[in-house]
Design a protein around this motif. Structure first.
Motif, PDB file in Angstrom:
ATOM      1  N   PHE A 195     -13.719  78.465 -35.447  1.00 35.96           N
ATOM      2  CA  PHE A 195     -14.062  77.800 -36.606  1.00 35.96           C
ATOM      3  C   PHE A 195     -13.499  77.050 -36.876  1.00 35.96           C
ATOM      4  CE2 PHE A 195     -16.998  81.384 -37.036  1.00 35.96           C
ATOM      5  CZ  PHE A 195     -17.321  81.222 -38.559  1.00 35.96           C
ATOM      6  N   ASP A 196     -13.063  75.341 -37.378  1.00 32.78           N
ATOM      7  CA  ASP A 196     -12.531  74.677 -37.471  1.00 32.78           C
ATOM      8  C   ASP A 196     -11.961  74.746 -39.153  1.00 32.78           C
ATOM      9  OD1 ASP A 196     -12.242  73.856 -34.811  1.00 32.78           O
ATOM     10  OD2 ASP A 196     -14.097  72.903 -34.910  1.00 32.78           O
ATOM     11  N   TRP A 197     -10.491  74.695 -39.311  1.00 29.79           N
ATOM     12  CA  TRP A 197      -9.977  74.673 -40.572  1.00 29.79           C
ATOM     13  C   TRP A 197     -10.743  73.547 -40.917  1.00 29.79           C
ATOM     14  CZ3 TRP A 197      -5.639  71.055 -42.401  1.00 29.79           C
ATOM     15  CH2 TRP A 197      -5.229  71.608 -43.707  1.00 29.79           C
ATOM     16  N   GLN A 198     -11.192  73.235 -42.569  1.00 26.12           N
ATOM     17  CA  GLN A 198     -12.167  72.691 -43.119  1.00 26.12           C
ATOM     18  C   GLN A 198     -11.201  71.553 -44.554  1.00 26.12           C
ATOM     19  OE1 GLN A 198     -14.756  70.402 -42.730  1.00 26.12           O
ATOM     20  NE2 GLN A 198     -13.783  71.494 -40.570  1.00 26.12           N
ATOM     21  N   ASP A 224     -13.745  88.533 -37.827  1.00 27.61           N
ATOM     22  CA  ASP A 224     -14.345  89.251 -37.136  1.00 27.61           C
ATOM     23  C   ASP A 224     -16.380  88.313 -37.004  1.00 27.61           C
ATOM     24  OD1 ASP A 224     -16.160  91.615 -36.034  1.00 27.61           O
ATOM     25  OD2 ASP A 224     -15.021  92.834 -36.940  1.00 27.61           O
ATOM     26  N   VAL A 225     -16.785  88.500 -36.234  1.00 25.27           N
ATOM     27  CA  VAL A 225     -17.806  88.067 -36.407  1.00 25.27           C
ATOM     28  C   VAL A 225     -19.427  88.717 -35.674  1.00 25.27           C
ATOM     29  CG1 VAL A 225     -17.522  85.798 -36.674  1.00 25.27           C
ATOM     30  CG2 VAL A 225     -18.217  86.591 -34.164  1.00 25.27           C
ATOM     31  N   THR A 226     -19.438  89.929 -35.726  1.00 22.92           N
ATOM     32  CA  THR A 226     -20.051  90.980 -34.843  1.00 22.92           C
ATOM     33  C   THR A 226     -20.862  91.053 -36.090  1.00 22.92           C
ATOM     34  OG1 THR A 226     -18.162  92.051 -34.256  1.00 22.92           O
ATOM     35  CG2 THR A 226     -19.707  92.796 -34.336  1.00 22.92           C
ATOM     36  N   ASP A 244     -26.789  82.506 -39.823  1.00 21.28           N
ATOM     37  CA  ASP A 244     -25.524  82.556 -41.003  1.00 21.28           C
ATOM     38  C   ASP A 244     -24.844  81.174 -41.556  1.00 21.28           C
ATOM     39  OD1 ASP A 244     -26.293  85.352 -41.223  1.00 21.28           O
ATOM     40  OD2 ASP A 244     -24.624  85.946 -40.328  1.00 21.28           O
ATOM     41  N   PRO A 245     -25.024  81.379 -42.276  1.00 18.17           N
ATOM     42  CA  PRO A 245     -23.923  79.619 -42.793  1.00 18.17           C
ATOM     43  C   PRO A 245     -22.355  79.698 -41.805  1.00 18.17           C
ATOM     44  CG  PRO A 245     -24.408  81.350 -45.130  1.00 18.17           C
ATOM     45  CD  PRO A 245     -25.117  81.990 -44.000  1.00 18.17           C
ATOM     46  N   GLY A 246     -22.245  78.397 -41.945  1.00 15.59           N
ATOM     47  CA  GLY A 246     -21.222  78.887 -40.963  1.00 15.59           C
ATOM     48  C   GLY A 246     -19.476  78.242 -41.694  1.00 15.59           C
ATOM     49  N   GLU A 247     -20.189  78.482 -42.654  1.00 17.11           N
ATOM     50  CA  GLU A 247     -18.720  78.315 -43.953  1.00 17.11           C
ATOM     51  C   GLU A 247     -18.114  79.330 -44.693  1.00 17.11           C
ATOM     52  OE1 GLU A 247     -17.694  75.890 -47.601  1.00 17.11           O
ATOM     53  OE2 GLU A 247     -18.894  74.834 -45.876  1.00 17.11           O
ATOM     54  N   ARG A 293      -7.631  79.644 -51.076  1.00 14.59           N
ATOM     55  CA  ARG A 293      -8.050  80.039 -49.767  1.00 14.59           C
ATOM     56  C   ARG A 293      -8.410  79.428 -48.692  1.00 14.59           C
ATOM     57  NH1 ARG A 293     -12.167  84.391 -51.305  1.00 14.59           N
ATOM     58  NH2 ARG A 293     -11.440  84.854 -53.779  1.00 14.59           N
ATOM     59  N   ALA A 294      -8.496  79.552 -47.006  1.00 15.81           N
ATOM     60  CA  ALA A 294      -8.534  78.647 -46.328  1.00 15.81           C
ATOM     61  C   ALA A 294     -10.207  78.287 -46.084  1.00 15.81           C
ATOM     62  CB  ALA A 294      -7.746  78.762 -45.178  1.00 15.81           C
ATOM     63  N   LEU A 295     -10.490  77.060 -46.325  1.00 18.88           N
ATOM     64  CA  LEU A 295     -12.376  76.540 -45.941  1.00 18.88           C
ATOM     65  C   LEU A 295     -12.479  76.652 -44.222  1.00 18.88           C
ATOM     66  CD1 LEU A 295     -12.998  74.689 -48.776  1.00 18.88           C
ATOM     67  CD2 LEU A 295     -13.081  77.795 -48.250  1.00 18.88           C
ATOM     68  N   TYR A 296     -12.792  77.130 -43.374  1.00 14.80           N
ATOM     69  CA  TYR A 296     -13.267  77.241 -42.111  1.00 14.80           C
ATOM     70  C   TYR A 296     -14.777  76.976 -41.994  1.00 14.80           C
ATOM     71  CZ  TYR A 296      -8.353  78.232 -40.721  1.00 14.80           C
ATOM     72  OH  TYR A 296      -7.319  78.139 -40.914  1.00 14.80           O
ATOM     73  N   VAL A 297     -15.111  76.096 -40.749  1.00  9.25           N
ATOM     74  CA  VAL A 297     -16.507  75.400 -40.524  1.00  9.25           C
ATOM     75  C   VAL A 297     -16.101  76.271 -39.103  1.00  9.25           C
ATOM     76  CG1 VAL A 297     -18.408  74.077 -40.273  1.00  9.25           C
ATOM     77  CG2 VAL A 297     -16.743  74.197 -42.901  1.00  9.25           C
ATOM     78  N   ARG A 298     -18.139  76.948 -38.668  1.00 11.35           N
ATOM     79  CA  ARG A 298     -18.182  76.965 -37.564  1.00 11.35           C
ATOM     80  C   ARG A 298     -18.999  75.694 -36.399  1.00 11.35           C
ATOM     81  NH1 ARG A 298     -22.044  81.746 -36.574  1.00 11.35           N
ATOM     82  NH2 ARG A 298     -22.492  80.829 -38.645  1.00 11.35           N
TER      83      ARG A 298
END
Length: 90
Positions: free
Chosen positions: A80-83, A41-43, A49-52, A67-72
């Motif tokens: 958002f892609d998994w890092q 949810d990015v409403t 905003d920070p993309g991570e 935690r799973a790290l994702y970057v826009r």
């Protein structure tokens, strides 16, 4: 149906009873990693905003509390892609 198929199209962090997307909200897709296919949810987030994001998950490399790290994506703000994964903070 396996766990990956079960998670497709569901909203990260939503109640299991109400895990589908709502028409009044905006979502981005999580791509790759343990949360692949879930919607975030990015409403209330702007493109500035920070993309991570670091999302708590039990199914990542570090198990419960990890935690799973994702970057826009720069070219596609609705994904958002998994890092990688990281252990949770104590």
């Amino acid at each position: 149906m396996d766990e990956k198929e079960f998670l497709q199209g569901r909203v990260y962090g939503a109640d299991h009873e109400d895990a589908g997307p709502r028409p009044d909200r905006t979502y981005a897709e999580l791509v790759g990693g343990p949360l692949d296919g879930l919607l975030l949810d990015v409403t209330d987030r702007s493109d500035h905003d920070p993309g991570e994001v670091a999302l708590t998950t039990e199914i990542g490399r570090y198990g419960p509390g990890g935690r799973a790290l994702y970057v826009r994506r720069a070219a596609d703000t609705r994904r958002f892609d998994w890092q990688g994964d990281t252990p949770g903070t104590p």
